[in-house]
Each structure stands twice: as structure tokens, then as C-alpha cells.
Design a protein around this motif. Structure first.
Motif, PDB file in Angstrom:
ATOM      1  N   ARG A 206       0.859  -1.185   0.000  1.00 45.69           N
ATOM      2  CA  ARG A 206       0.000   0.000   0.000  1.00 45.69           C
ATOM      3  C   ARG A 206       0.896   1.237   0.000  1.00 45.69           C
ATOM      4  O   ARG A 206       1.552   1.541   1.000  1.00 45.69           O
ATOM      5  N   TRP A 207       0.930   1.926  -1.130  1.00 40.91           N
ATOM      6  CA  TRP A 207       1.776   3.097  -1.294  1.00 40.91           C
ATOM      7  C   TRP A 207       0.981   4.368  -1.010  1.00 40.91           C
ATOM      8  O   TRP A 207      -0.110   4.573  -1.547  1.00 40.91           O
ATOM      9  N   HIS A 208       1.551   5.238  -0.179  1.00 43.72           N
ATOM     10  CA  HIS A 208       0.907   6.477   0.253  1.00 43.72           C
ATOM     11  C   HIS A 208       1.514   7.658  -0.490  1.00 43.72           C
ATOM     12  O   HIS A 208       2.738   7.765  -0.601  1.00 43.72           O
ATOM     13  N   PHE A 209       0.648   8.584  -0.948  1.00 44.04           N
ATOM     14  CA  PHE A 209       1.117   9.726  -1.722  1.00 44.04           C
ATOM     15  C   PHE A 209       0.429  11.015  -1.266  1.00 44.04           C
ATOM     16  O   PHE A 209      -0.678  10.993  -0.739  1.00 44.04           O
ATOM     17  N   THR A 269       4.841   9.095   0.781  1.00 41.58           N
ATOM     18  CA  THR A 269       4.831   9.388   2.224  1.00 41.58           C
ATOM     19  C   THR A 269       4.763   8.119   3.070  1.00 41.58           C
ATOM     20  O   THR A 269       4.406   8.174   4.248  1.00 41.58           O
ATOM     21  N   GLY A 270       5.107   6.981   2.475  1.00 39.89           N
ATOM     22  CA  GLY A 270       5.035   5.717   3.215  1.00 39.89           C
ATOM     23  C   GLY A 270       6.276   5.468   4.059  1.00 39.89           C
ATOM     24  O   GLY A 270       6.928   6.399   4.539  1.00 39.89           O
ATOM     25  N   SER A 271       6.631   4.205   4.217  1.00 34.38           N
ATOM     26  CA  SER A 271       7.721   3.807   5.109  1.00 34.38           C
ATOM     27  C   SER A 271       9.092   4.120   4.510  1.00 34.38           C
ATOM     28  O   SER A 271       9.225   4.406   3.323  1.00 34.38           O
ATOM     29  N   TYR A 272      10.109   4.038   5.367  1.00 38.21           N
ATOM     30  CA  TYR A 272      11.515   4.228   5.004  1.00 38.21           C
ATOM     31  C   TYR A 272      11.748   5.578   4.350  1.00 38.21           C
ATOM     32  O   TYR A 272      12.420   5.703   3.339  1.00 38.21           O
ATOM     33  N   GLN A 273      11.157   6.596   4.902  1.00 37.62           N
ATOM     34  CA  GLN A 273      11.403   7.962   4.463  1.00 37.62           C
ATOM     35  C   GLN A 273      11.228   8.882   5.662  1.00 37.62           C
ATOM     36  O   GLN A 273      10.629   8.518   6.652  1.00 37.62           O
ATOM     37  N   GLY A 274      11.792  10.034   5.558  1.00 32.34           N
ATOM     38  CA  GLY A 274      11.764  10.973   6.669  1.00 32.34           C
ATOM     39  C   GLY A 274      13.148  11.550   6.869  1.00 32.34           C
ATOM     40  O   GLY A 274      13.743  12.098   5.946  1.00 32.34           O
ATOM     41  N   THR A 275      13.680  11.389   8.073  1.00 30.38           N
ATOM     42  CA  THR A 275      14.995  11.939   8.397  1.00 30.38           C
ATOM     43  C   THR A 275      15.909  10.825   8.876  1.00 30.38           C
ATOM     44  O   THR A 275      15.495   9.963   9.651  1.00 30.38           O
ATOM     45  N   ALA A 276      17.150  10.845   8.405  1.00 30.57           N
ATOM     46  CA  ALA A 276      18.166   9.921   8.922  1.00 30.57           C
ATOM     47  C   ALA A 276      18.785  10.553  10.165  1.00 30.57           C
ATOM     48  O   ALA A 276      19.388  11.624  10.085  1.00 30.57           O
TER      49      ALA A 276
END
Length: 303
Positions: A206-209, A269-276
Motif C-alpha cells: 500500500r503506497w501512500h502519496f 509518504t510511506g515507510s523508510y522515508q523521513g529523516t536519517a
């Protein structure tokens, strides 16, 4: 309850050693910025706590009793151990030295962290780095890592951290695939395409956009899925479909034209994204070896 615990007696023992080495209460007092009467009271407290007469006091000088001679040797050993401990702190905290154990996600470590290591090791010849690549979340304390990198919107509680860079997921496909199957203009059109997705949990398909005005979730499908971004990258390069990839994994293929970005107006906007985040155990005194590595990675990834 007795308050004569070893820790309570340590300052008295240190004063005792000073008195014996200086030869008088007044000389010991000058050395520690006190008064002779205060030092005398400390020695009396130590004698009372131990139940021993440590010093024979005469009008001319102080002399160790038989018990005092033995206690003096033990107290001097204690001070020597304290000085050795301070020397360790000074040695380790004066400049960067020692080994740093660092755990990072596999693709992030290969593409972004590993290329920065040669310059770091050249700059800091007394610092060694053990770089562990793992997509699971290790236990910083239990597994004895000094630093870990975690990609998340918010670092976990109980750990100190510093943001290194943002991580974005991009949709990519080969020119050949897009020529045969068309280029989707809206996320909902992905249901008609072969998609290469992470397959670690039941929700990974399930891909979020979002495009700032609209949000949507698309249940994608395809004949090939993998929990490793480089495998999905190779699948996209081999015309197997549209892959969701970290930007650093796809960067070279996008630059060379081997892959094209799909739905660039939309943000995944799904998983494995954001800030390292680079995380470490909270401490008031961060060892120089950790501080310089954190600074080096932050500078390198900000470039």
C-alpha cells in the motif's frame, strides 16, 4: 545504620595521605585549600570510623602508628588508582582515539556512509571504525554499538540524536518499460502497472502519496517484490516495472538516464522515508571519537 561506607571515607583517606606526605596538618591544609583544624578533624573522623589510632602526635611532628602505616599504604594505593582513572579520562577525552562501532541501514550505509569513511580515517589516524550494515533496528546498548543511524520522523525516546539528512522515496522505471506500458499521471493509475515493492509486512504493497492538495493510498501489485532496495533497483533496470526506491539508491541510474522518475509531482509518504538520525546514548561528556565522526557525517551528508 552506620554511615561509614567506603565511599564516605574516601575524602578522609585522601586527607590522611596528604597529611602523611606533607608531614603536618598545616602543610596538608595549604595544599588542599583548607585549615589545619579542619584537616585534623578529618583525620579524627577517619580514626573513629576505622577504630584505629593512625597518627602519634607529638609537639614536634606526626608519626604513623603501626596500624597507621598499613592504612597509609592502602590509602595511597587508592589515590594512585584514582589518578590512573583520571589519566584514562584525560587520554580518551583529550583528542579523538579508539574504536567506534556504527550500525546503519544497508543501502544507506553503502551509498552514503561508506564513501565518507576514507576521508574520515585519514583525518583521524587514531580512530578506528567498525561499520555494521543492517536493516533491522539494533539495540544500541545491548549490542554495544556506539552509534546507530535510524530513518524515521522522530528518534526513539531515551536516546540522543542529531539529524543527518532527509531520505525520500522515488518511483522509478526504465524507459523501455514506460514505452511499452505508458507513464502514469496519477497514483491511482499504478493499479494497472507492475510495481516492485518492499515485502516485509502485509501493508508494504500500500503506497501512500501526497501532492500538497490531495492524499491517496494505492494498493499496488506486481510479480516481483524484495526487501532490499538494490534488488528492486536491478528489477527496474531490467524492465520489470515501477520501483519505489530511496533517492540515494536511484540517483546514479536517474543521472545516466537508465531510469526515469515517475509521478514526480507527487511525494511518497510511506515507510523508510523521513529523516536519517544518528543516535547515541545520552551523556554529558560525548567522547571525542564519537563527536568528530558525527560532525564528519553531518557535514558530508549536508553537502
Amino acid at each position: 545504620m552506620s554511615t561509614n561506607t567506603p565511599s564516605n571515607l574516601l575524602p578522609l583517606m585522601a586527607s590522611f595521605v596528604r597529611v602523611v606526605e606533607c608531614g603536618s596538618f598545616s602543610a596538608a591544609a595549604r595544599q588542599q585549600g583548607s585549615t589545619a583544624s579542619a584537616v585534623s578533624r578529618q583525620i579524627a573522623q577517619l580514626e573513629q570510623a576505622l577504630g584505629l589510632r593512625l597518627l602519634e602526635r607529638t609537639t614536634r611532628r606526626l608519626r604513623l602508628s603501626e596500624a597507621g602505616s598499613e592504612v597509609f599504604e592502602r590509602c595511597r594505593e587508592m589515590l594512585g588508582a584514582a589518578q590512573a582513572a583520571m589519566a584514562v579520562g584525560e587520554r580518551l577525552m583529550s583528542h579523538p582515539r579508539g574504536q567506534v562501532r556504527l550500525s546503519v541501514p544497508k543501502a544507506f550505509g553503502k551509498h552514503l556512509i561508506a564513501p565518507l569513511m576514507a576521508d574520515f580515517l585519514q583525518r583521524y589516524p587514531e580512530v578506528d571504525v567498525s561499520l555494521n550494515l543492517s536493516d533491522r533496528s539494533p539495540d544500541l546498548i545491548g549490542e554495544q554499538f556506539d552509534l546507530i543511524v535510524c530513518i524515521t520522523d522522530q528518534p526513539p525516546p531515551g536516546l540522543a540524536g542529531r539529524p543527518l539528512c532527509s531520505v525520500q522515496q522515488l518511483l522509478c522505471a526504465s524507459p523501455a518499460y514506460l514505452q511499452r506500458h505508458g507513464t502514469p499521471q496519477h497514483p491511482q493509475e499504478l493499479v494497472r502497472h507492475a510495481c516492485l515493492y518492499l515485502d516485509e509486512s502485509s501493508d508494504d504493497h500500500r503506497w501512500h502519496f501526497s501532492n500538497g492538495r490531495e492524499q491517496c493510498v494505492v494498493a499496488v501489485q506486481g510479480r516481483f517484490a524484495s526487501n532490499h532496495s538494490e534488488v528492486r533497483l536491478n528489477g527496474a533496470l531490467n524492465d520489470l516495472g515501477i520501483a519505489c526506491l530511496p533517492h540515494f539508491t536511484a540517483a546514479a541510474a536517474l543521472a545516466s538516464g537508465e531510469l526515469h522518475q515517475v509521478l514526480s509531482a507527487w511525494r511518497y509518504t510511506g515507510s523508510y522515508q523521513g529523516t536519517a538520525w544518528i543516535l547515541y546514548h545520552p551523556t554529558r561528556h560525548l567522547p571525542p571519537k564519537l563527536r568528530v565522526l558525527i560532525d564528519h557525517l553531518a557535514a558530508g551528508l549536508a553537502a
